[in-house]
Design a protein around this motif. Sequence first.
Motif, mmCIF file in Angstrom:
data_model
loop_
_atom_site.group_PDB
_atom_site.id
_atom_site.type_symbol
_atom_site.label_atom_id
_atom_site.label_comp_id
_atom_site.label_asym_id
_atom_site.label_seq_id
_atom_site.Cartn_x
_atom_site.Cartn_y
_atom_site.Cartn_z
ATOM 1 N N UNK A 278 2.709 -2.020 9.195
ATOM 2 C CA UNK A 278 3.914 -2.413 9.913
ATOM 3 C C UNK A 278 5.120 -2.368 8.998
ATOM 4 N N UNK A 279 6.266 -2.730 9.551
ATOM 5 C CA UNK A 279 7.510 -2.686 8.789
ATOM 6 C C UNK A 279 7.682 -3.946 7.962
ATOM 7 N N UNK A 280 8.269 -3.746 6.760
ATOM 8 C CA UNK A 280 8.568 -4.867 5.876
ATOM 9 C C UNK A 280 9.873 -4.571 5.152
ATOM 10 N N UNK A 281 10.490 -5.604 4.634
ATOM 11 C CA UNK A 281 11.647 -5.455 3.764
ATOM 12 C C UNK A 281 11.145 -5.526 2.326
ATOM 13 N N UNK A 282 11.512 -4.518 1.528
ATOM 14 C CA UNK A 282 10.998 -4.426 0.166
ATOM 15 C C UNK A 282 12.142 -4.361 -0.829
ATOM 16 N N UNK A 283 11.870 -4.770 -2.049
ATOM 17 C CA UNK A 283 12.873 -4.704 -3.105
ATOM 18 C C UNK A 283 12.553 -5.672 -4.223
ATOM 19 N N UNK B 8 5.356 2.968 -0.286
ATOM 20 C CA UNK B 8 6.574 2.523 -0.943
ATOM 21 C C UNK B 8 6.212 2.119 -2.374
ATOM 22 N N UNK B 9 6.998 2.530 -3.372
ATOM 23 C CA UNK B 9 8.191 3.357 -3.274
ATOM 24 C C UNK B 9 7.944 4.820 -2.884
ATOM 25 N N UNK B 10 6.878 5.484 -3.393
ATOM 26 C CA UNK B 10 6.754 6.894 -3.011
ATOM 27 C C UNK B 10 6.183 7.021 -1.608
ATOM 28 N N UNK B 11 6.603 8.032 -0.871
ATOM 29 C CA UNK B 11 6.027 8.260 0.460
ATOM 30 C C UNK B 11 4.537 8.534 0.354
ATOM 31 N N UNK B 12 3.801 8.068 1.337
ATOM 32 C CA UNK B 12 2.344 8.258 1.357
ATOM 33 C C UNK B 12 1.940 8.555 2.794
ATOM 34 N N UNK B 13 1.860 9.817 3.184
ATOM 35 C CA UNK B 13 1.583 10.167 4.573
ATOM 36 C C UNK B 13 0.220 9.699 5.067
ATOM 37 N N UNK C 212 14.066 -1.220 4.048
ATOM 38 C CA UNK C 212 13.037 -1.438 5.065
ATOM 39 C C UNK C 212 12.139 -0.212 5.133
ATOM 40 N N UNK C 213 10.813 -0.446 5.216
ATOM 41 C CA UNK C 213 9.874 0.667 5.197
ATOM 42 C C UNK C 213 8.599 0.292 5.956
ATOM 43 N N UNK C 214 8.005 1.280 6.610
ATOM 44 C CA UNK C 214 6.711 1.108 7.261
ATOM 45 C C UNK C 214 5.627 1.229 6.190
ATOM 46 N N UNK C 215 4.895 0.159 5.925
ATOM 47 C CA UNK C 215 3.912 0.158 4.851
ATOM 48 C C UNK C 215 2.537 -0.252 5.371
ATOM 49 N N UNK C 216 1.526 0.078 4.601
ATOM 50 C CA UNK C 216 0.168 -0.402 4.856
ATOM 51 C C UNK C 216 -0.176 -1.382 3.743
#
Length: 390
Positions: free
Chosen positions: A303-308, A258-263, A197-201
């Motif tokens: 927002x948050x999403x489930x990724x994989x 995601x995958x790499x962090x992006x501030x 789970x990750x907060x993504x744009x």
Amino acid sequence: MTTASVTPTLAPLTGVSVLVVDDLEQNRKLMHAVLEPRGFVVRSEPSGAAALHALTETDVDVVLLDVLMPEMDGYETCARIKADPRTALLPVVMVTASGTQERLRALEVGADDFITKPFDQAELMARVRSLARVKRLHATVLEQAAALERWNTELESRVEAQVEDLQRLNRLRRFLSPQIAGLILESGDESFLESHRRDITTVFTDLRGFTAFAETAEPEETTSVLREYHAVLGELVFAYEGTLEHFAGDGLMVFFNDPPPCPDAPERAVRMALAMRDRVDELAASWRRRGHDLGFGVGIAQGYATLGRVGFEGRWDYAAIGTVTNVAARLCAAAAARQVLISPRVRAGLDGRFETRSLGPLELRGIARPLEVHEVLGLSDDASTPKEEA
């Protein structure tokens, strides 16, 4: 063994080791007296059995082997030396009588050369030197062959590793930019493919008027337009290091963080969207000259999403699942030509570096409550140029 003459001193060949095998002590001493002053390292043994044992303990360059010895004669000793893989190529000089039959038998058991009694010192030295050079040359060849075999083995291992890396890289490049795929390949870490789970744009784009265009245009023309469109958008996805989730006709979904962090995910997503809009404007001008009226719309949500990884063996994709993707898709659907619509969280992440205007709460299909929507007009006057990565 006896000697018939004394010869001039020959140039020493230092470091060459000779094993003298003779049952008579005076003959062994004679060989020491002849060879050692000329730089040879001499070891002597009184029997064939002792010589075979000595060869298991030490490495020599040449064996001088008397034929007539009790118990194990020179022929049998030579045959055993040649039968052992460790010493099969060791030069053996048989010290024989002058009889042709003895010479022939010496050759039959594998002797490399022979010296007849009484021997001439010059002949002895020449033959020993020659065979010692052959032995050392052969040892060099063996060392080089072994080194080549090691290099080939290392090369095969490296090739296998590189093939595996290329296979992994090709798998990753189906949904990651080359830079990101390369970083993951170097680290060897594919754990991000597991569900998390990750907060993504998330960015959705598509073409206004594409459905009507596709219904009336020839398939070849539709394909040509999509090829140009995908090439432009794909280049910018990679330039901004976004993760490409999928192409679907004129639709495209990309996400950041995601995958790499992006501030700076919201800012990066909006910058990419504006760059895409500018590039598609250029394409749209050429499309209009060909009679096609197509516009470009973008929706961006955070927002948050489930990724994989999703899919099956042989066909995997990297997907984001969650409300954030639906919101971005609905914003894209609501956007008019050249509009970039963003959610409130994306707007908050821009910190005034972009010109925006509020469109008020909008009801989006499939979203339970109205959403405050903003349109990105462009960069503010004091904002820096887009941060494209080479």
